[in-house]
Design a protein around this motif. Structure first.
Motif: not given
Length: 1010
Positions: A495, A525, A527, A530, A558, A562
């Motif tokens: 990512h 990264t 939550e 994202l 995505f 996640d």
């Protein structure tokens, strides 16, 4: 009253002469007063008295039998001088008669015999000591499973007086050396691999991300490559079953090393009735397979080639996905394409089929996809015009609707059973044409996702997983991928590289709505971040007219990121107690005993302090906790404590604890730590049972780790342990001597010894054996038939080439040559000192050196130069004891090569007159002499050296009875090596320990002559 202190070591049969009547203490005391004291006063103390005694020997201080016994080393030297009539010297004013000298010699022997019998079996004091370099390396290897060899930069371990580097007499720990141990521990910890399930170790440091990737990727690739995916092998296994060459499909699979699960599928496919289309053609080939194995194998290969060629035509095409002004190299688009490829592995491209009689048309590009290829940094290629199709018999199906449906179903089954690939181990850039990439020399990267300028990995092994692997194998492969994603933080790194790419190679994230997240942000990264990024991508792509396929690819991407990041976070949290427990388990193995509750808690507390006070991350704290284990005295030192004995306990005799006995046994036979079976027996307190102990000794000898005994015992005993670094050969004069030959020379006696050890052969094979072991390099050097490949071969009747047994091995002949000539002196000294165990005094300081180059001796030979040297009376005595043993090797040059002439062009002369006046010539003559005159000396020396090595100390008078028992067991078993091991491991010295406050028998190297 304090027990008598004995300071004694024995190294030869003559150390204690043949047993007469048991010595009587009263007679010993009376003889000391009436005979020995007057003798010393009359013949000795005029030179060896208080003020300035010659040789620093003051004999006036020995006023009692106890004082003489206390300094046995000195009195063995006195005994030797008297027995050889070297003292008093010839120029002395008064010299004793032979009978007087013999009386004192006999009395010294009786004193020593009395002390030996009085303390028979006493284990002596074995000092606590650090692991030797070799033991440390081997222990790290067996503890971690990788051969790191962290002591490469350590100083060479000093040897004790017995010649071994595994005793407390020589293995001290200085501050400078401890610093190296700390550096070594850190280096080992750099190999630590943290997985969700515990700890393991890589064969190279895995601190950097690239190294972690390489380690995990190689494990997965190794797993893939161990699976047999050649269709021909599976077809052949099915043929073997059909021809009754295997009782079951499972047996046929085992014989052919193919998947039983996949073989059953293929068998059903080949034997199913009413097949049409490609299955019918394959079955026809199957039924025509001949009865002969070779012909059947060729037929199976033709079947494989048919399947591969047809399968290639049926692979559904996946075009690059583009739209929404996303860069064609963007991760979401490439991952979509990878998933399409993976999903199509067992699918059939139904559009590729051609209906008989129907016109052929080129397929149109799918909606939302681009037929063109855009390479980052290059201009966009225009979409290629669809190529006109050609009629293909392999792809033609009937026009009849019913029959056409059957054929389509057959093609689907064909593709489902025979995937286009079982797994993809490497991939080039996904967005580029793969054939073009190969043509341009752009090879794929292992397990790569096909990104450009980004970290990315993609798992594509569905057919292998579903069609071939059983449940255990599937779980193992899942574990390997989980370990990879865990230890390398793949999801996070993919990512962050995605964010970097979208802000550099691509301009998609250069607009203001993406300013909230950057690759360097630690929360990139999280939550919420994202979710916000996914929404921003969706909004911009939608505004730019992206197709639903592109938008779904973004959502899938995505969601996958996640999921993978949350899995990583959850798994890391769950792994903390797992890793702490694993460190404790490593410590228990490292300490070679169960940990106490306090020790376990201490490791946890140390880890917590590193986290809280030093601010270390979890992985660094675990590594440092491991370092603390590897520098602990409980790991670096061997204490070999008695049952219930503390390290600071005083004197007394203590049976070894079972854990200490396990360590003593494994370090004796493996030069390494005990394994699980030994430690389990120790925990069950069963190792003290003689039958169990002997059985374990035999098991350890049969294990490959017995190489530790061959290397550390024999290589130190015979003085070639450092030969791997030997640089004394002039390689210009001897160009055949290269590093490979040097290593082979070192390896030859190791393999010979392992053969004796592991096949329980007679120890006399060391001297009288007619065989040896060679590889290609050594065979060439010896003039033997070539050995193919990199392996080693046993050569019978090696005496045809002047070899056989240890004596003529090149390692000893080369190590005991100065480089440009042979050295009968060094070679003879090696035989007498190392093989036969004689004690030879060091040469005087002013001994003139012999010419260094044999070719420069002119008309003289080296033998003649030595004869002139021996004319000096100061040199003659010692040289008479060993030169002859070296002259017999003159038929071997400076690097152990056989020769008829020396480097000066003179014919070599291998004749020799041995110390007892007997004559012989060459190796054959030496071996005959040893067999007839000196075999007992060799056996006695071997017994003493092996016992000294096993106990980790120089021998004492109290060991005499054990040495005698070893010799008796040898004689009773045909001189089998195992008899020595059995005698040692069941001896009182091996099973017990004495504290430092009682009888302390300090070491001393002693060899006497009759």
């Amino acid at each position: 009253m304090r027990p008598l202190l004995l300071v004694v070591t024995l190294t030869a049969a003559a150390a204690l002469p043949a047993k007469a009547a048991d010595p009587d203490p009263t007679t010993i005391e009376r003889t000391f007063t009436e005979t020995v004291t007057p003798f010393l006063q009359t013949y000795c103390t005029s030179c060896h008295a208080k003020d300035h005694p010659k040789g620093d020997l003051d004999l006036t201080r020995y006023r009692s039998v106890a004082a003489i016994a206390h300094d046995d080393r000195q009195w063995v030297e006195v005994r030797d001088k008297l027995a050889a009539d070297e003292m008093p010297p010839e120029k002395a004013e008064h010299r004793p008669a032979a009978a007087e000298r013999q009386a004192v010699v006999a009395w010294i022997d009786s004193v020593r015999r009395h002390e030996a019998e009085r303390n028979a079996g006493d284990p002596g004091v074995v000092l606590a000591r650090r692991l030797s370099n070799a033991e440390y390396d081997n222990t790290i290897r067996d503890l971690t499973g990788v051969d790191v060899r962290p002591t490469r930069e350590f100083p060479v371990d000093p040897a004790n007086e017995a010649g071994f580097d595994n005793s407390g007499e020589s293995l001290a720990m200085s501050p400078a050396l401890f610093k190296k141990y700390l550096e070594a521990a850190r280096a080992v910890a750099d190999h630590l691999v943290l997985t969700p399930h515990g700890l393991s170790f890589a064969p190279f440091p895995v601190v950097a991300d690239t190294d972690r990737d390489r380690y995990s990727v190689n494990l997965i690739i190794d797993f893939y490559r161990h699976q047999e995916t050649d269709y021909a092998r599976t077809f052949e296994a099915a043929w073997r079953f059909k021809r009754k060459r295997a009782a079951t499909l499972t047996a046929a699979a085992a014989d052919a090393h193919v998947s039983p699960k996949y073989l059953a599928t293929v068998w059903t496919t080949l034997e199913s009735p009413q097949a049409v289309g490609p299955l019918a053609r394959l079955q026809a080939m199957w039924r025509k397979l001949p009865a002969g194995p070779a012909e059947a194998r060729a037929g199976c290969e033709k079947m494989r080639d048919f399947v591969a060629a047809l399968r290639k035509k049926l692979v559904p095409e996946v075009k690059n996905l583009s739209g929404g002004k996303l860069n064609n190299g963007s991760q979401p688009l490439l991952m979509w394409k990878n998933r399409q490829w993976a999903a199509n592995r067992t699918r059939c491209d139904m559009d590729a089929l051609q209906v008989k009689g129907a016109p052929l048309a080129a397929p149109a590009p799918a909606a939302g996809e681009s037929g063109g290829v855009r390479t980052v940094g290059e201009s966009r290629d225009p979409p290629a015009a669809p190529a006109a199709r050609k009629a293909d018999r392999d792809l033609t199906i009937p026009a009849d609707e019913v029959q056409g449906a059957r054929w389509r179903a057959a093609f689907e089954t064909f593709c489902r059973v025979f995937p286009d690939a079982f797994y993809v181990s490497e991939r080039g850039r996904t967005y580029a044409n793969q054939e073009t990439e190969k043509a341009r020399g752009r090879g794929g990267r292992l397990l790569n996702a096909g990104f450009h300028s980004m970290t990315g990995y993609f798992r594509d092994d569905g057919p292998l997983y579903d069609l071939m692997l059983d449940g255990d194998q599937q779980r193992e492969l899942d574990r390997l991928w989980d370990d990879f994603f865990f230890m390398s933080s793949v999801a996070v790194r993919m990512h962050t590289s995605f964010l970097w790419f979208e802000r550099s190679d691509s301009s998609f994230m250069m607009s203001p709505e993406f300013a909230f997240t950057r690759p360097e942000d630690k929360n990139c990264t999280d939550e919420p971040v994202l979710r916000r990024l996914a929404a921003a991508f969706d909004a911009k792509a939608r505004a730019n007219g992206a197709s639903e396929t592109v938008l779904q690819a973004l959502r899938d991407h995505f969601a996958s990121v996640d999921h993978d990041v949350r899995w990583l976070e959850k798994t890391r949290l769950a792994a903390v107690p797992v890793h702490l427990q694993a460190v404790q388990d490593v410590a228990e193995r490292a300490f070679r005993r169960p940990l106490t509750a306090a020790e376990r808690q201490g490791l946890v507390d140390f880890y917590q302090r590193l986290r809280k006070e030093s601010g270390l991350e979890h992985e660094d704290a675990i590594r440092n906790t491991l370092v603390s284990v590897l520098v602990s005295p409980h790991f670096c030192y061997r204490l070999d404590l008695g049952e219930g004995q503390s390290p600071t306990a005083g004197g007394g005799l203590h049976p070894l604890s079972d854990q200490a006995l396990a360590s003593r046994l494994s370090y004796f036979l493996w030069a390494s730590m005990p394994d699980k079976e030994l430690l389990d027996l120790a925990a069950a307190r069963r190792l003290h049972e003689p039958a169990v102990l002997v059985a374990q000794a035999h098991r350890l000898l049969a294990d490959p780790r017995a190489r530790g005994l061959a290397t550390e015992f024999v290589a130190n005993w015979l003085d070639f342990r450092r030969f791997e670094q030997h640089n004394g050969v002039d390689r210009d004069r001897f160009p055949g001597f290269d590093n490979d030959l040097r290593q082979a020379m070192f390896e030859e006696p190791i393999r010979f010894t392992l053969d004796v050890i592991q096949h329980d052969r007679p120890v006399l094979d060391f001297v009288y054996g007619h065989h040896t072991f060679v590889n290609a390099s050594l065979a060439k050097h010896y003039g033997m038939p070539a050995v193919n490949g990199d392996g080693w071969a046993r050569v019978e009747r090696a005496d045809r080439y002047g070899r056989g047994g240890l004596l003529p091995m090149a390692v000893f002949l080369t190590a005991n040559s100065p480089g440009l000539r042979t050295s009968p002196v060094k070679r003879g000294y090696w035989v007498v000192r190392r093989v036969l165990g004689e004690r030879i005094p060091p040469p005087p300081a002013n001994v003139p050196e012999l010419p260094h180059d044999e070719a420069q001796l002119g008309a003289m030979t080296l033998r003649q130069v030595l004869e002139r040297h021996r004319a000096d009376k100061a040199c003659a005595g010692c040289h008479a004891r060993f030169d002859s043993f070296g002259l017999v090797f003159e038929g071997y040059g400076p690097v152990g090569e056989r020769r008829a002439r020396d480097l000066g062009g003179h014919t070599v002369d291998t004749r020799a007159v041995f110390p007892d006046g007997s004559e012989a010539a060459g190796l054959t003559g030496l071996v005959r002499y040893l067999r007839e005159r000196r075999q007992g000396d060799f056996v006695d020396n071997l017994c003493r050296k092996l016992l000294a090595y096993a106990l980790g100390r120089t021998l004492l008078l109290s060991d005499t009875s054990t040495v005698e028992q070893m010799q008796q067991r040898l004689a009773a078993t045909g001189n089998r090596f195992g008899a020595l091991i059995d005698a040692i491991v069941t001896s009182p010295q091996f099973l017990n320990r004495r504290g430092s406050g009682a009888i302390a028998q300090a070491p001393a190297e002693v060899k006497t002559t009759p």
